[in-house]
Design an enzyme around this catalytic site. Sequence first.
Site, short mmCIF file in Angstrom:
data_model
loop_
_atom_site.label_atom_id
_atom_site.label_comp_id
_atom_site.label_asym_id
_atom_site.label_seq_id
_atom_site.Cartn_x
_atom_site.Cartn_y
_atom_site.Cartn_z
N ARG A 234 0.87 -1.19 0.00
CA ARG A 234 0.00 0.00 0.00
C ARG A 234 0.91 1.23 0.00
O ARG A 234 1.92 1.26 0.71
CB ARG A 234 -0.91 0.05 1.23
CG ARG A 234 -2.11 -0.86 1.16
CD ARG A 234 -3.13 -0.43 0.11
NE ARG A 234 -4.26 -1.34 0.03
CZ ARG A 234 -4.32 -2.41 -0.77
NH1 ARG A 234 -3.32 -2.70 -1.56
NH2 ARG A 234 -5.39 -3.17 -0.78
N ASP A 258 4.59 -0.41 -7.00
CA ASP A 258 3.33 -0.73 -7.68
C ASP A 258 2.20 0.06 -7.05
O ASP A 258 1.08 0.09 -7.56
CB ASP A 258 3.05 -2.24 -7.56
CG ASP A 258 1.90 -2.69 -8.44
OD1 ASP A 258 1.82 -2.22 -9.60
OD2 ASP A 258 1.07 -3.50 -7.98
N GLU A 263 -2.35 7.36 -5.27
CA GLU A 263 -3.18 6.46 -6.08
C GLU A 263 -4.66 6.77 -5.99
O GLU A 263 -5.35 6.85 -7.00
CB GLU A 263 -2.98 5.06 -5.54
CG GLU A 263 -2.70 4.02 -6.54
CD GLU A 263 -2.43 2.72 -5.81
OE1 GLU A 263 -3.01 1.74 -6.20
OE2 GLU A 263 -1.64 2.70 -4.84
N HIS A 295 -0.45 -0.31 -9.90
CA HIS A 295 -1.18 -1.28 -9.07
C HIS A 295 -1.64 -2.48 -9.90
O HIS A 295 -2.83 -2.80 -9.96
CB HIS A 295 -2.39 -0.61 -8.38
CG HIS A 295 -2.76 -1.31 -7.10
ND1 HIS A 295 -3.12 -0.65 -5.96
CD2 HIS A 295 -2.80 -2.63 -6.78
CE1 HIS A 295 -3.37 -1.52 -5.00
NE2 HIS A 295 -3.18 -2.73 -5.48
P1 NAD Z 1 -1.63 -11.18 4.77
O1 NAD Z 1 -2.68 -10.72 5.70
O2 NAD Z 1 -1.58 -12.63 4.36
O3 NAD Z 1 -0.18 -10.81 5.36
C1 NAD Z 1 0.13 -9.60 5.96
C2 NAD Z 1 1.27 -9.86 6.95
O4 NAD Z 1 1.67 -8.59 7.48
C3 NAD Z 1 0.83 -10.73 8.13
O5 NAD Z 1 1.74 -11.79 8.31
C4 NAD Z 1 0.87 -9.76 9.30
O6 NAD Z 1 1.23 -10.39 10.54
C5 NAD Z 1 1.95 -8.79 8.84
N1 NAD Z 1 1.96 -7.56 9.60
C6 NAD Z 1 0.93 -6.94 10.26
N2 NAD Z 1 1.38 -5.84 10.88
C7 NAD Z 1 2.70 -5.77 10.64
C8 NAD Z 1 3.72 -4.85 11.03
N3 NAD Z 1 3.45 -3.80 11.80
N4 NAD Z 1 4.97 -5.09 10.60
C9 NAD Z 1 5.26 -6.15 9.82
N5 NAD Z 1 4.34 -7.06 9.43
C10 NAD Z 1 3.08 -6.86 9.84
O7 NAD Z 1 -1.73 -10.25 3.49
P2 NAD Z 1 -1.21 -10.55 2.02
O8 NAD Z 1 -2.26 -11.27 1.23
O9 NAD Z 1 0.15 -11.11 2.06
O10 NAD Z 1 -1.17 -9.07 1.44
C11 NAD Z 1 -0.23 -8.11 1.91
C12 NAD Z 1 -0.61 -6.75 1.37
O11 NAD Z 1 -0.41 -6.74 -0.05
C13 NAD Z 1 -2.12 -6.43 1.53
O12 NAD Z 1 -2.40 -5.86 2.77
C14 NAD Z 1 -2.35 -5.46 0.41
O13 NAD Z 1 -2.15 -4.17 0.92
C15 NAD Z 1 -1.26 -5.76 -0.62
N6 NAD Z 1 -1.75 -6.26 -1.90
C16 NAD Z 1 -1.33 -5.65 -3.05
C17 NAD Z 1 -1.75 -6.11 -4.29
C18 NAD Z 1 -1.28 -5.47 -5.58
O14 NAD Z 1 -1.91 -5.70 -6.62
N7 NAD Z 1 -0.21 -4.72 -5.58
C19 NAD Z 1 -2.63 -7.20 -4.35
C20 NAD Z 1 -3.03 -7.82 -3.16
C21 NAD Z 1 -2.59 -7.33 -1.94
#
Ligand code: NAD
Length: 330
Positions: A234, A258, A263, A295
């Site tokens: 994000r 990305d 955005e 994105h």
């Molecule tokens: P997920 O929930 O499986 O994993 C997120 C991880 O972040 C978890 O392990 C959590 O414990 C950890 N976390 C929480 N707080 C934290 C902190 N303060 N410091 C470090 N780690 C922390 O989510 P995911 O499916 O792996 O997705 C991750 C992120 O990717 C989403 O939140 C979303 O913002 C982003 N995303 C981007 C796209 C894209 O097209 N670019 C697509 C999907 C998701």
Amino acid sequence: MKILFYDTKSYDKDSFQQVLKNYPQVTIEYTKSDLDPRTAALAEGFDAVCAFVSSDVGTQTVEILHQKNIRLLLMRCAGFNNVDLESAAKYGIRVMRVPGYSPEAVAEHAMALALASNRRLHKAYNKVRENDFSLSGLMGFNFYQKTAGIVGTGQIGAAMCRICRGFGMKVIAYDVYQNPSLKDFVEYVPLEKLLADSDVISLHCPLMDSTYHMINLDTIRQMKDGVVLVNTSRGALVKTDDLIEGIRMHKFAGVGLDVYEEETDNVFEDRSDEILEHSTTARLLSFPNVMITSHQGFFTREALEAIAVTTLQNALDWMEGKSSRNDVKQ
Ligand code: NAD
């Protein structure tokens, strides 16, 4: 049940219509408008709305959805930082999401950005097209035997850890929880150590109060000189003004983004010169070692199909009153 599908792109409609054949109980109406306080009233007469990362599902929107008797908000994405969960809970609107439609899609894009910005592929492509076959300005470094620092090891971060291991990198990670599936090859370290030791840093944690602007001048100063930074998570995880200062300090070999803070303002959809001039994203684009994509991390055939399947299964679970692991805790 009837779903109003906001911010429809042709590829969304194609993938959902394909999967909808298996869900005769569900009908979908598609609108190109994105969900925000101005468009929320369109939901009159529907049971649910389907929204995306770009939607504004803040307090005002949720209030209007409630007035229109919407009981279910289907987020067709993993993140939900754009949803006022407190208001949704207050009005009994259930929020469901698609937590892991294709972690590899995003992780592969993160690695593509790391490689492209390190080896200046965006610059090389333009040079060769202009008949300039010189290598000046294109030198990168090997990823093999370097250290990858993965911040957030949920589904996408874990996929990125596996990719980095495949490149022969040492993989270290920081997360508030440790992912047991990574125990054989990932060493968890405090964030300060990750920043200091990594040659490639990739962000995969959600945007929350605790992660907002986690990459700022202070944390950038703690990084190695010549680091590659990638953000596919994000935009607001990174304080853009500080990133620009870091780039000016020659801290980064490459930066691959990305996602970026502006955005949601649709800066590049409204391409007025004045907006572009004052846009920090446009300023970032002026640096040769920065590569920005729009994105698109999620944007693979496999991911789109998985998003449609899970979103429609979420709708079905709601109809049948079943709880789901895809419920966003409110
Ligand atoms: P997920 O929930 O499986 O994993 C997120 C991880 O972040 C978890 O392990 C959590 O414990 C950890 N976390 C929480 N707080 C934290 C902190 N303060 N410091 C470090 N780690 C922390 O989510 P995911 O499916 O792996 O997705 C991750 C992120 O990717 C989403 O939140 C979303 O913002 C982003 N995303 C981007 C796209 C894209 O097209 N670019 C697509 C999907 C998701």
